[in-house]
Scaffold this motif. Structure first.
Motif, mmCIF file in Angstrom:
data_model
loop_
_atom_site.group_PDB
_atom_site.id
_atom_site.type_symbol
_atom_site.label_atom_id
_atom_site.label_comp_id
_atom_site.label_asym_id
_atom_site.label_seq_id
_atom_site.Cartn_x
_atom_site.Cartn_y
_atom_site.Cartn_z
ATOM 1 N N THR A 157 0.679 -0.899 0.298
ATOM 2 C CA THR A 157 -0.164 -0.023 0.110
ATOM 3 C C THR A 157 0.772 1.772 0.178
ATOM 4 N N LEU A 158 2.425 0.776 -0.377
ATOM 5 C CA LEU A 158 3.027 2.663 0.256
ATOM 6 C C LEU A 158 3.437 2.549 -1.258
ATOM 7 N N SER A 159 3.498 3.856 -1.396
ATOM 8 C CA SER A 159 4.256 4.885 -2.392
ATOM 9 C C SER A 159 4.671 4.391 -2.649
ATOM 10 N N PRO A 160 5.647 3.821 -4.319
ATOM 11 C CA PRO A 160 6.915 4.178 -4.265
ATOM 12 C C PRO A 160 8.570 4.766 -3.698
ATOM 13 N N ARG A 161 7.598 5.690 -2.852
ATOM 14 C CA ARG A 161 8.951 6.948 -2.571
ATOM 15 C C ARG A 161 8.923 6.586 -0.864
ATOM 16 N N GLU A 162 7.405 5.968 -0.848
ATOM 17 C CA GLU A 162 7.320 5.960 0.870
ATOM 18 C C GLU A 162 8.057 4.557 0.789
ATOM 19 N N GLN A 163 7.648 3.830 0.097
ATOM 20 C CA GLN A 163 8.773 2.267 0.053
ATOM 21 C C GLN A 163 10.395 3.203 0.226
ATOM 22 N N ALA A 164 10.625 3.221 -0.507
ATOM 23 C CA ALA A 164 12.273 4.025 -0.630
ATOM 24 C C ALA A 164 12.203 4.987 0.897
ATOM 25 N N VAL A 165 11.883 5.353 1.159
ATOM 26 C CA VAL A 165 11.864 5.518 2.963
ATOM 27 C C VAL A 165 11.792 4.818 3.967
ATOM 28 N N LEU A 166 11.211 4.181 3.633
ATOM 29 C CA LEU A 166 11.057 2.667 4.805
ATOM 30 C C LEU A 166 12.907 1.722 4.107
ATOM 31 N N LYS A 167 13.247 1.836 2.753
ATOM 32 C CA LYS A 167 14.076 1.394 3.167
ATOM 33 C C LYS A 167 15.224 1.984 3.665
ATOM 34 N N LEU A 168 15.158 3.322 3.533
ATOM 35 C CA LEU A 168 16.482 3.712 4.342
ATOM 36 C C LEU A 168 16.537 4.342 5.572
ATOM 37 N N VAL A 169 15.140 4.180 6.167
ATOM 38 C CA VAL A 169 15.277 4.234 7.289
ATOM 39 C C VAL A 169 15.702 2.794 8.164
ATOM 40 N N ALA A 170 15.298 1.908 7.191
ATOM 41 C CA ALA A 170 15.391 0.348 7.765
ATOM 42 C C ALA A 170 17.269 0.015 7.345
ATOM 43 N N ALA A 171 17.850 0.847 6.773
ATOM 44 C CA ALA A 171 19.117 1.006 6.348
ATOM 45 C C ALA A 171 20.302 1.938 7.874
ATOM 46 N N GLY A 172 19.427 2.494 8.214
ATOM 47 C CA GLY A 172 19.554 3.051 9.384
ATOM 48 C C GLY A 172 20.186 4.562 9.549
ATOM 49 N N LEU A 173 19.245 4.716 8.288
ATOM 50 C CA LEU A 173 20.257 6.373 7.973
ATOM 51 C C LEU A 173 19.022 7.449 9.088
ATOM 52 N N MET A 174 19.580 8.606 8.998
ATOM 53 C CA MET A 174 18.650 9.778 9.861
ATOM 54 C C MET A 174 17.864 10.350 8.505
ATOM 55 N N ASN A 175 16.936 11.450 9.899
ATOM 56 C CA ASN A 175 16.108 12.163 7.888
ATOM 57 C C ASN A 175 16.796 12.795 7.071
ATOM 58 N N LYS A 176 17.850 13.474 7.818
ATOM 59 C CA LYS A 176 18.744 14.489 7.102
ATOM 60 C C LYS A 176 18.997 13.774 6.109
ATOM 61 N N GLN A 177 19.278 12.132 6.439
ATOM 62 C CA GLN A 177 21.167 11.081 5.509
ATOM 63 C C GLN A 177 19.539 10.699 4.494
ATOM 64 N N ILE A 178 18.162 10.869 4.875
ATOM 65 C CA ILE A 178 17.379 9.584 3.885
ATOM 66 C C ILE A 178 16.997 11.251 2.956
ATOM 67 N N ALA A 179 17.038 12.696 2.970
ATOM 68 C CA ALA A 179 16.947 13.670 2.859
ATOM 69 C C ALA A 179 17.793 13.448 1.708
ATOM 70 N N ALA A 180 18.483 13.255 1.883
ATOM 71 C CA ALA A 180 19.999 14.170 0.534
ATOM 72 C C ALA A 180 20.223 12.890 -0.243
ATOM 73 N N GLU A 181 20.218 11.562 0.158
ATOM 74 C CA GLU A 181 20.049 10.739 -0.613
ATOM 75 C C GLU A 181 18.256 11.135 -2.025
ATOM 76 N N LEU A 182 17.629 11.403 -1.274
ATOM 77 C CA LEU A 182 16.569 11.073 -1.992
ATOM 78 C C LEU A 182 16.583 12.432 -2.925
ATOM 79 N N GLY A 183 17.296 13.342 -2.308
ATOM 80 C CA GLY A 183 16.920 15.208 -2.678
ATOM 81 C C GLY A 183 15.782 15.409 -2.863
ATOM 82 N N LEU A 184 15.537 15.414 -0.990
ATOM 83 C CA LEU A 184 14.257 15.852 -0.805
ATOM 84 C C LEU A 184 13.705 16.860 0.791
ATOM 85 N N ALA A 185 14.058 17.920 0.715
ATOM 86 C CA ALA A 185 13.741 18.479 2.478
ATOM 87 C C ALA A 185 13.348 17.689 3.432
ATOM 88 N N GLU A 186 14.240 17.850 4.386
ATOM 89 C CA GLU A 186 14.445 17.023 5.618
ATOM 90 C C GLU A 186 12.535 16.985 6.626
#
Length: 225
Positions: A157-186
């Motif tokens: 049920t997750l959108s592709p972007r939400e799935q990407a965020v979940l994968k990065l959360v599971a990899a141990g990245l912080m919000n700031k790191q995830i934002a940089a990884e995906l090119g998004l605002a924190e």
């Protein structure tokens, strides 16, 4: 002599009972009857068959169960039946019984997933203990499978972007790191994380990580489901 009568199936081909069932396959009528009476004496449902093909041709109820199987059967043997069930992706815990057991046969049966191997004559309590353990094993397997199937449905049920965020959360990245990884605002990442938590039904970050591990997202940036 014939086996005790079996209850008719419920409408639609499903058995009315949802209680655990012990399947018995033995070509010896007296042994089938004795095993049936033994299991019913402790309140267990039983379905007895005289051969491996008879079981394979039957519509088995999809409930917690185990199989008490004579390893030496005419035609399709107990080991052959074990292999056929594996091919059909049917994971019923098997307890083999035999009057002519040998080490190679036991090793083959256990390596193929049998939960126990009893040589006749065995004590009733020994068999009952094995059946209880096998039923509990099947119950736990089914619970794990249900949990995984539910999590896969929620993940879908997750959108592709939400799935990407979940994968990065599971990899141990912080919000700031995830934002940089995906090119998004924190702040956008925080919003996505909130959506993920809600859709997955996670009560905490630790809960979400456990779900990710169950799904196969183990500290990497990909998912295996």
């Amino acid at each position: 002599m014939t086996d005790p009568p079996k209850p008719p199936p419920a409408p639609g081909g499903k058995e009315a009972s949802t209680e655990p069932i012990v399947f018995v396959v033995d070509d010896d009528v007296s042994m089938r009857r004795a095993l049936t009476n033994l299991f019913r004496s402790v309140g267990l449902e039983v379905m007895a068959f005289g051969s491996a093909p008879e079981l394979l041709q039957s519509k088995l109820p999809d409930v917690v169960s185990c199989l008490v199987l004579d390893i030496r059967l005419p035609g399709l043997s107990g080991l052959d039946l074990q292999a056929e069930l594996t091919k059909a992706d049917i994971h019923i815990p098997i307890i083999f019984i035999t009057g002519h057991g040998d080490i190679p046969m036991t090793v083959r049966a256990m390596k193929s997933g049998a939960v126990d191997f009893l040589t006749k004559p065995f004590r009733d309590q020994e068999l009952l203990d094995a059946v209880v353990a096998a039923i509990e094993r099947d119950r736990k397997r089914r619970e794990v499978e249900r949990t995984l199937a539910n999590l896969k449905s929620l993940f879908a049920t997750l959108s592709p972007r939400e799935q990407a965020v979940l994968k990065l959360v599971a990899a141990g990245l912080m919000n700031k790191q995830i934002a940089a990884e995906l090119g998004l605002a924190e702040i956008t990442v925080k919003i996505y994380r909130g959506h993920v938590m809600k859709k997955m039904g996670a009560r905490s970050l630790a809960d979400l990580i456990r779900m990710s591990e169950t799904l196969g997202i183990r500290g990497n940036r990909g998912v295996q489901t």
